[in-house]
Design an enzyme around this catalytic site. Structure first.
Site, PDB file in Angstrom:
ATOM      1  CG  LEU A 169      47.132  44.829  34.449  1.00  0.00           C
ATOM      2  CD1 LEU A 169      46.260  44.387  33.296  1.00  0.00           C
ATOM      3  CD2 LEU A 169      46.421  45.905  35.253  1.00  0.00           C
ATOM      4  CB  CYS A 170      50.413  40.691  38.912  1.00  0.00           C
ATOM      5  SG  CYS A 170      51.968  41.514  38.603  1.00  0.00           S
ATOM      6  N   GLY A 171      49.078  43.320  41.117  1.00  0.00           N
ATOM      7  CA  GLY A 171      49.271  43.823  42.466  1.00  0.00           C
ATOM      8  C   GLY A 171      50.714  44.199  42.710  1.00  0.00           C
TER       9      GLY A 171
END
Lengths: 137, 294
Positions: free
Chosen positions: B89-91
């Site tokens: 969930l961090c690109g």
């Protein structure tokens, strides 16, 4: 009298940056005092007590655990693995640290663990001795 | 035509997703600030260490000195340390590191070198396992909980030292994300062992400043003590940069996600209102045509 620019840094942060009249560093081959104009020197540091003097009085003391000191005529930088203000550490804490190190040594399974535990134990013993010695002064 | 109720339900579900991403964005922003502060605080030590190393290194020239400084004299076996995060969930944070690592592994293999991979962080291992599972020799996860400490870096570097002393590799380098800003992170590959030679010609006289140091004990012993520690400091720096990059990247990703959720909500609301009006119009027509018929 000209002062020496003293910095005490740990890997995680800088603990102290100040101008001092004299700094006494526990070098691995004996304590040495650093005043302004000291010859350039790089030394390893043994576990012990580091003193920062203002005038003839030790204003601040730190328990340091190994590291390096770099001295030039103007500055003195001590890179300590770990450093704690002397007042915040009690004899019990250090005794507990020594006991923990002893436990680790008996629990050590591999040679590497054992070597590490032995090193920790020596450090803990040195620290406790240094603390006891300076606490009386 | 979906009914009004399904529209309402979908809008509500997107709204709660948006709430989560917004909260995550704010948490990431707070943690980013802390990670940046930590990285700043660690800088004086690293700088002082570099200075000492530069003045020491000057006395060991041309492949003399300990193996950690001069190398093993061969470059057959490469150890690639892939530093990613444990969580997603961090690109593109993890993927971009892994992409660079893959490229490096392929290039090294094409040169006929042996490649060993050490994964720091769960995500890197998960992604590399598919193509290069036979190359992964070591995985270290769950670092930096609750916060990154020097001991975490020590855990990694002592493992590297063990392998180096056992002669498991000749050259070690690390792939990580260098933090530039919350928006931009630069994937970087940095060689750790042997350390890349500084431009000795220009730097050495300048760094010395005419001062010749005395060494206590001698250079060799200090160097033997200093080099493993320097490795730890380098790893620590990598971990800190990575942590800051991770939160920066997560913040940006969550900001985008919140904005996209907003767009979806707008679109759904519009559709819902249209279908509501359509049904009202339909009813009116029915009533009017009914009245006319009477």
């Amino acid at each position: 009298m000209a002062k020496v620019n003293f910095r005490l840094v740990m890997p995680e942060r800088e603990l102290l940056a100040t101008e001092a009249d004299m700094v006494v560093v526990p070098g691995s081959e004996g304590d040495f005092g650093v005043l302004h104009g000291h010859a350039p020197l790089i030394s390893t540091v043994r576990p012990g007590v580091l003193e920062v003097f203002q005038g003839s009085k030790a204003e601040q003391r730190f328990l340091v655990v190994g590291g390096f000191a770099e001295v030039t005529p103007e500055r003195c930088t001590v890179l300590a693995d770990e450093a704690l203000p002397f007042e915040t550490v009690t004899a019990e804490q250090l005794a507990e640290r020594e006991r923990a190190a002893e436990r680790d040594l008996t629990d050590a399974a591999t040679d590497a663990e054992k070597a590490a535990a032995e090193k920790n134990l020596t450090i803990a013993r040195d620290l406790r001795r240094a603390q006891a010695y300076y606490a009386g002064r | 035509m979906p009914s009004l109720k399904t529209f309402r339900l979908r809008i509500r579900s997107v709204q709660s997703t948006q709430k989560i991403t917004k909260a995550m964005k704010m948490v990431a922003a707070a943690k980013l600030r802390r990670a940046q502060e930590q990285a700043m605080a660690a800088r004086p030590y690293a700088e002082a260490m570099d200075k000492i190393l530069a003045s020491l290194g000057a006395s060991f020239k041309g492949g003399t000195g300990p193996r950690l400084l001069a190398g093993t004299g061969s470059d057959k076996v490469h150890l690639l340390i892939v530093a990613t995060a444990d969580r997603g969930l961090c690109g593109a944070f993890n993927s971009s590191i892994v992409r660079e690592a893959r490229r490096n592994i392929r290039a090294l293999l094409a040169e006929g070198k042996t490649v060993k991979v050490m994964c720091v962080g769960r995500k890197g291992r998960d992604q590399l396992r598919r193509d290069f599972s036979s190359h992964i020799v070591e995985t270290i996860t769950d670092l930096g909980r609750p916060r990154l400490s020097f001991a975490d870096a020590h855990k990694v570097s002592s493992r590297i030292m063990e392998m180096f002393e056992a002669g498991d590799f000749d050259v070690a380098s690390v792939v990580f994300n260098r933090f530039k800003s919350a928006m931009t992170q630069i994937v970087t590959r940095q060689q750790l062992i042997p350390p890349p030679a500084p431009d000795a010609a220009g730097a050495a006289p300048a760094a010395g400043g005419g001062a010749v140091y005395e060494f206590e004990p001698d250079e060799g012993e200090i160097l033997a003590d200093l080099l493993p520690r320097n490795l730890t400091v380098q790893i620590f720096r990598v971990l800190l940069e990575n942590a800051a990059s991770f939160y920066g990247s997560q913040m940006t990703a969550m900001d985008n996600a919140s904005r996209n959720a907003g767009d979806v909500i707008k679109k759904l609301t519009l559709q819902m209102n249209r279908s509501r009006q359509a049904s009202i119009t339909k009813e009116l027509i029915e009533i009017i045509s009914g009245a006319e018929a009477v």
